[in-house]
Design an enzyme around this catalytic site. Structure first.
Site, PDB file in Angstrom:
ATOM      1  N   PRO A 228      44.730 -73.338  39.916  1.00 38.60           N
ATOM      2  CA  PRO A 228      44.661 -74.765  39.848  1.00 38.60           C
ATOM      3  C   PRO A 228      46.136 -75.226  39.870  1.00 38.60           C
ATOM      4  CG  PRO A 228      43.990 -73.595  37.388  1.00 38.60           C
ATOM      5  CD  PRO A 228      43.933 -72.968  38.592  1.00 38.60           C
ATOM      6  N   ASN A 404      50.779 -72.686  37.743  1.00 32.22           N
ATOM      7  CA  ASN A 404      49.244 -72.358  37.438  1.00 32.22           C
ATOM      8  C   ASN A 404      49.057 -73.279  36.087  1.00 32.22           C
ATOM      9  OD1 ASN A 404      46.671 -71.419  36.733  1.00 32.22           O
ATOM     10  ND2 ASN A 404      47.166 -69.217  37.673  1.00 32.22           N
ATOM     11  N   HIS A 405      48.156 -74.222  36.384  1.00 31.21           N
ATOM     12  CA  HIS A 405      47.803 -75.190  35.142  1.00 31.21           C
ATOM     13  C   HIS A 405      46.915 -74.350  34.187  1.00 31.21           C
ATOM     14  CE1 HIS A 405      48.191 -78.658  33.136  1.00 31.21           C
ATOM     15  NE2 HIS A 405      48.126 -79.458  34.207  1.00 31.21           N
ATOM     16  N   LYS A 406      46.377 -73.315  34.588  1.00 30.82           N
ATOM     17  CA  LYS A 406      45.628 -72.591  33.522  1.00 30.82           C
ATOM     18  C   LYS A 406      46.044 -72.356  32.363  1.00 30.82           C
ATOM     19  CE  LYS A 406      42.462 -70.228  36.656  1.00 30.82           C
ATOM     20  NZ  LYS A 406      41.824 -68.840  37.187  1.00 30.82           N
TER      21      LYS A 406
END
Length: 432
Positions: A228, A404-406
C-alpha cells in the site's frame, strides 16, 4: 388469507444496510423464520427472516438497495399455520455473521431435508458457481471478499467454528500468496491482458523482452500489488548547498572525482535515516514483525544501456563526501560495463532514484521491496522565493518520498522529509 407487508426490523443502529442477497421470489411459499434477504452493514452481515408464514406476493427490494428499519421488504398473503418448532429451519447460532446455512451465500454444514425446511428445500437457490459447494461453509461477507479478490474458496483452509471460513482465513491465504511471489493468483481480472492485433492498424515491429526486462516487469508488478504505497512531495532550497558544492570543485578535480549533488543527498539521507530508523527497516515475510537494521546501506538507481540497475553503497553514514563520490563513480562504471557482483546489488536499506537530468517536477517511484521507502529526485529549478521582504532567485530541489503505509504513516513520512530537507538546506547540520 390476508395480505400484509413485511418491514425491515430494527437493525441495532440508525444506519442503512445494503441488500447483498435475496432468498425469495414472488410466488414462493415461506414459513415463519425462513430467510427473505441478506443485509450487509459496515459492521456485519445478517439474514432477515420472515415474521409470517404465507405466499410472497411482491418483492419490494433488489440487490444493491440501501434499507433501514421500517422499509418494506415484501407483500405476503398470510396463511394460518399452527405454531410448530419442527417446521423451522435450523439456525447456526455459532456463525460469526449470523447467516443461516441455507441462504445463497452460505452453504450448509448438513444439507437440509424436506422435513426441516418445507417448500424452500425444493426450490433451487442461486449460487456462486465459482466459490460455492456443499462442502464450503462461509458467510456472505467472506464470499463477497473472495469474489472481489478472485479467490476460489475451495483453496482456503478454514479455522472458524464447524470448519467455517472466516475473513481471517482469506487474509492468511492472501499473505501466503504474496510471500510466495504468486501475486498473479490474486485478482486475476485485474491482471488480465487483452490480446489485440495492432497489425490491422498499420505496420509494427515485435521484439522479445530480455530476461532482465521480464524480471523487472514481474518484480515491479509484485511490489505494486503487495504494497500500500503512498507518495509525499517536498521542495528544498539547496542554494547554499550548491554554492558549497561548487567551492569544492578544485579539490574534487585534484582527486580526479566528479562531485555531483548525489553524494550530498546520500549523506543527508543517511543522517535522516539515523533519526528515523523505521525508514531503513524491513517487514518480516509473515507480516508479523519489523526488522530494524543497525547499518545504513543505500541503493542508487543508475541508468545503463540494459536498463536501470540499483547498486548499493554500504555504511554510507561512515563515509565522507569524497568517499561517497568516488564509490558512486566506480559503481556507475561497473554498472555500465556489466561487471557488478551480487554483493554490489544486495543488502540495501533504502533507495534513491535521481531523474533530475530528465526534467519534470515530480514522480511516484515504486518501493524496492522488502525496503519500506524510496526517495525520488527531480529536476533542479531556479525559482523566485520570498525572503527578507523581497523575492530572491533560489535553487529548488523537488523530493518525492514513497513509503509503505503498512508500517509508515504520513506524519512519520513528513518528519523524515523535514529532517532530510533541513540537512540539505543547511549543510552544516550534517556535522551534528
Amino acid at each position: 388469507m390476508a395480505t400484509q407487508t413485511i418491514e425491515t426490523p430494527d437493525l441495532g443502529n440508525d444506519q442503512a444496510a445494503e441488500v447483498i442477497g435475496i432468498c425469495i421470489m414472488a410466488g414462493d411459499s415461506v414459513t415463519e423464520g425462513d430467510p427473505l434477504i441478506v443485509l450487509e452493514s459496515d459492521k456485519a452481515s445478517m439474514e432477515i427472516p420472515s415474521p409470517l408464514s404465507g405466499v410472497i406476493q411482491e418483492l419490494k427490494v433488489k440487490i444493491g438497495d440501501s434499507i433501514q428499519k421500517g422499509n418494506i421488504i415484501a407483500d405476503i398473503k398470510v396463511a394460518y399455520q399452527p405454531p410448530s418448532t419442527e417446521n423451522k429451519c435450523i439456525q447456526d447460532d455459532t456463525a460469526d455473521d449470523q447467516i443461516r446455512s441455507n441462504s445463497e451465500f452460505n452453504s450448509p454444514a448438513v444439507p437440509p431435508s424436506n422435513d426441516l425446511c418445507g417448500p424452500l428445500s425444493n426450490r433451487p437457490m442461486p449460487i456462486d458457481t465459482n466459490n460455492s459447494t456443499t462442502e464450503i461453509y462461509a458467510g456472505p461477507t467472506v464470499r463477497k471478499l473472495a469474489r472481489e479478490l478472485g479467490i476460489n474458496l475451495k483453496e482456503i483452509d478454514s479455522s472458524g467454528p464447524r470448519n467455517r471460513i472466516i475473513k481471517k482465513d482469506i487474509h492468511t491465504y492472501v499473505k501466503k500468496i504474496i510471500s510466495g511471489n504468486s501475486i498473479q493468483n490474486i485478482a486475476p481480472n485485474l491482471l488480465a491482458k487483452t490480446d489485440i492485433d495492432f497489425s490491422k492498424s498499420g505496420s509494427i515491429d515485435v521484439f522479445s523482452l530480455s530476461e532482465k526486462d521480464k524480471i523487472t516487469a514481474s518484480t515491479c508488478r509484485k511490489h505494486w500489488f503487495s504494497t500500500p504505497q503512498v507518495t509525499q512531495f517536498n521542495e528544498v532550497d539547496i542554494s547554499d548547498l550548491e554554492n558549497f558544492r561548487h567551492s569544492l570543485h578544485k579539490e574534487a578535480a585534484h582527486r580526479n572525482i566528479e562531485l555531483t549533488l548525489t553524494p550530498f543527498i546520500l549523506m543527508a539521507t543517511a543522517s535522516a535515516l539515523k533519526q528515523n530508523t523505521k525508514f531503513s527497516a524491513t517487514l518480516s515475510p509473515d507480516n508479523e514483525k519489523i526488522i530494524y537494521k543497525k547499518f545504513i546501506n543505500i541503493g542508487v538507481t543508475i541508468n545503463t544501456a540494459g536498463g536501470l540497475i540499483v547498486p548499493v553503497l554500504r555504511e554510507v553514514d561512515q563515509k565522507s563526501i569524497f568517499d561517497l563520490a568516488e564509490e558512486l563513480t566506480q559503481l556507475t562504471l561497473k554498472s555500465r560495463n556489466q561487471s557488478l557482483t551480487q554483493d554490489d546489488l544486495t543488502d540495501g536499506c533504502f533507495t534513491i532514484i535521481n531523474l533530475g537530468k530528465y526534467r519534470g517536477d515530480g514522480f511516484t517511484p515504486i518501493i524496492n521491496s522488502p525496503e519500506l521507502a524510496i526517495l525520488g529526485i527531480s529536476q533542479i529549478n531556479i525559482k523566485p522565493m520570498w525572503h527578507d521582504q523581497c523575492l530572491h532567485p533560489r535553487t529548488m530541489l523537488p523530493l518525492c518520498l514513497s513509503y509503505n503505509h503498512k508500517l509508515i504513516n504520513s506524519a512519520e513520512a513528513g518528519k523524515f522529509l523535514t529532517d532530510l530537507s533541513s540537512r540539505l538546506e543547511d549543510v552544516r547540520k550534517l556535522l551534528l
